[in-house]
Design an enzyme around this catalytic site. Sequence first.
Site, mmCIF file in Angstrom:
data_model
loop_
_atom_site.group_PDB
_atom_site.id
_atom_site.type_symbol
_atom_site.label_atom_id
_atom_site.label_comp_id
_atom_site.label_asym_id
_atom_site.label_seq_id
_atom_site.Cartn_x
_atom_site.Cartn_y
_atom_site.Cartn_z
ATOM 1 N N HIS A 338 0.839 -1.186 -0.088
ATOM 2 C CA HIS A 338 0.010 -0.002 0.114
ATOM 3 C C HIS A 338 0.916 1.188 -0.061
ATOM 4 C CE1 HIS A 338 -4.424 -0.144 0.017
ATOM 5 N NE2 HIS A 338 -4.532 0.935 0.605
ATOM 6 N N ASP A 342 -3.680 6.986 -1.703
ATOM 7 C CA ASP A 342 -4.740 6.449 -2.403
ATOM 8 C C ASP A 342 -4.573 6.011 -3.955
ATOM 9 O OD1 ASP A 342 -7.508 6.196 -3.124
ATOM 10 O OD2 ASP A 342 -8.071 8.099 -3.404
ATOM 11 N N GLY A 345 -5.855 0.204 -4.640
ATOM 12 C CA GLY A 345 -6.276 -1.027 -5.289
ATOM 13 C C GLY A 345 -6.534 -0.998 -6.945
ATOM 14 N N ARG A 346 -6.710 0.061 -7.502
ATOM 15 C CA ARG A 346 -6.704 0.020 -8.955
ATOM 16 C C ARG A 346 -5.639 -0.131 -9.682
ATOM 17 N NH1 ARG A 346 -10.215 5.235 -7.562
ATOM 18 N NH2 ARG A 346 -8.843 4.642 -5.980
ATOM 19 N N ILE A 347 -4.572 0.319 -9.282
ATOM 20 C CA ILE A 347 -3.063 -0.151 -9.873
ATOM 21 C C ILE A 347 -2.706 -1.700 -9.439
ATOM 22 C CG2 ILE A 347 -0.841 0.527 -9.612
ATOM 23 C CD1 ILE A 347 -1.359 3.255 -8.683
ATOM 24 N N ARG A 349 -4.756 -4.091 -9.398
ATOM 25 C CA ARG A 349 -5.546 -4.806 -10.296
ATOM 26 C C ARG A 349 -5.090 -4.493 -11.881
ATOM 27 N NH1 ARG A 349 -9.195 -3.685 -6.297
ATOM 28 N NH2 ARG A 349 -9.792 -1.916 -7.407
#
Length: 514
Positions: A338, A342, A345-347, A349
Site C-alpha cells: 500500500h 490512494d 487497489g486500482r493499480i 489490479r
Amino acid sequence: MLPLPMRVTSVLGHVVPNGARPLGYAALAAAYGLDAPAPDRLFAAGERHTLRTEGRWSVLTPRYQPPADTLVSHLGFALRHEAIDLGLLAALFRRPEARRAITAWVRRQPTGRHPRRAWFLYEWLTGEQLDLPPAPRVTAADVLDPAHQFAISGEVVPRYRVRNNLPGTPAFCPLVRLSPDLVTMRASDLAEEARAVVRRTAPDLMARAAAFLLLLDSKASYVIEGERPPQDRIQRWGQALGEAGRTVLDTDELLRLQRLVIGRDTRFLRLGWRSLGGFIGARDRDSNAPLPDHVSARPEDLAVLIDGLLAFAARSEAGVLDPIVSAACLAFGFVFIHPFEDGNGRIHRWLLHHVLARRGFNPPGISFPVSAVFLARIEAYRAVLEHFSRPRLALTEWETTPDFNVRVLNETRDLFRFFDATRQAEFLASSVVETVRTILPREVEYLRRYDLSKVRIQNFLEMPDSRFDLMIGFLRQNGGRFSRRARTNEFAALTDVEVLAIEGIYADLLLDHG
C-alpha cells in the site's frame, strides 16, 4: 538440543493436535518463539502409524520424529518436506544458534544437498557470510524444490553449488506452493483456450467484445473501491488497462498510474509515495480513532520494498515464472504494501493486466476483465486479502497519531517482503478460468445474437444505430418488454404490431443472454 517444553500445546496461534509433537518449522517456531505468520500447513509427528489432518496440521507417523530435537534436525525436515518459508527462516536466522548450527552442519556434510541449501538461504537472508570454504564440485541443488513450489529457471551459485531459482531478491520474494488447484490450472493451458476463442470469432466481433470487456473492467475496478467516477475517467483508466504490458515496469510508471487514477482533484491527498502510516479499516464512531483491518508497510520501508517488487517483476519475467503466479505475487504484494495514500487497489489490479499481457498470456488486444470477476466474487476477494492481513495485524504494534492515523512501532518489513501467495494465486487462477471459459465466450455470443436481432428488426423497421442501442437497453432493463415510459416517450412512434415483433425477437435471441 531445542529448548522445547515437555508439552507444546500451541504453535503460532494454532493448537497442536492431541498426542502430537511439532516438526520442522512448527518445532522451530515453538522452541525459539519466532514471530512470523504461520504457514498454511503445519507438521507434527503422531503416536500412531496413521496419517491424519486436523485443521492446518498434517500429523505424520512416529518415524518422522527425529532421534534428537535439534535445530538442524527440524530445519532438515522443513527443507525436505515443507515449502520454503522465507519469513520463518529470516526470524530463525536472527538467532545466534542458527549461525553456529548451520556452519557445523555444512562442515559435517559439505556435499549434502540440504546443508548447502540452508547455507545459501542463511547468507541470502541475512547478508552475512559464514566462515566456510566454497562447496565441493557436486551436482547443484535447487533452492526451491520444484515439486513443492513454483520456481524460475535460476542460476547456479558456485559458492554453495545451489541453483538460485527464487523468483525474487531478499528485498521482496513471495512464494507460491504447487497446490492441487494450481497444478490443474498449469496443466489446462488457459492461454491456448483464450486464443482458441479468438480464432473462431470474426475479427470485428472480437474487437467489439474486447472494447466492452475493457470498459467493464475499468468500471468494476472503481466500483470495488466504492467510487462512481464520471465516464471520461472510466474510459481513461480503460485505456490505461489496454496499454498494460507494453513497457517495463518502473517507479515512474507507478507514479504516472496514480496520477491517472486520482484525476485532477488532489486537494485532500498527497500524490506519490506515502510519507506517513497507512491503514485500511473503519474508525471509532465516538473518538475517530483507527480500527484497522490492515496496517500498511512503514513509510521508511517503502523505497526498499518497491525496489524489491520491481526487481521481482524483472527476475520472474526473465526466469519464466508461471504468468498467473507472477501476476498474483506482484499485484497482491503491491496492494499489501500500500505505497500510496490512494489509488493502490486500482493499480494492484492494473498490475495483473500488466503481467498477463507482458507475458503473452492473454491474446493480443484482449484484456481479461479480472476486476469484473473480482467484483462478482467480492466476498471471496476480501477473504483472500484478509488471509494475508489478519495474521500480520496480530504481529504489528501500532499507536494512534494526533491526526488519527497509525504509527507502526515495531519492525514489519519481513511481513511484506516474504509471504506465501498461494491463496492469492489460486483466486486469480480461478478468476482467469471464469474469464476464459465463461465471460469471453458469453460476450462474443451476446454480440453475435445482438447483430442477428438487429438484422431481423431492420427487415421491417429502419432506425439509427444510436436509437437501436437505446431501445435494446430499455428492453434489457425491463425484462424484454417495453415499459410504459418507453412507449409514451422515446418509442411512441412504434405501432403495437412492431412492438410485439421486437419483443418477440428480443425474447428469441437476447432475453437470456444480456
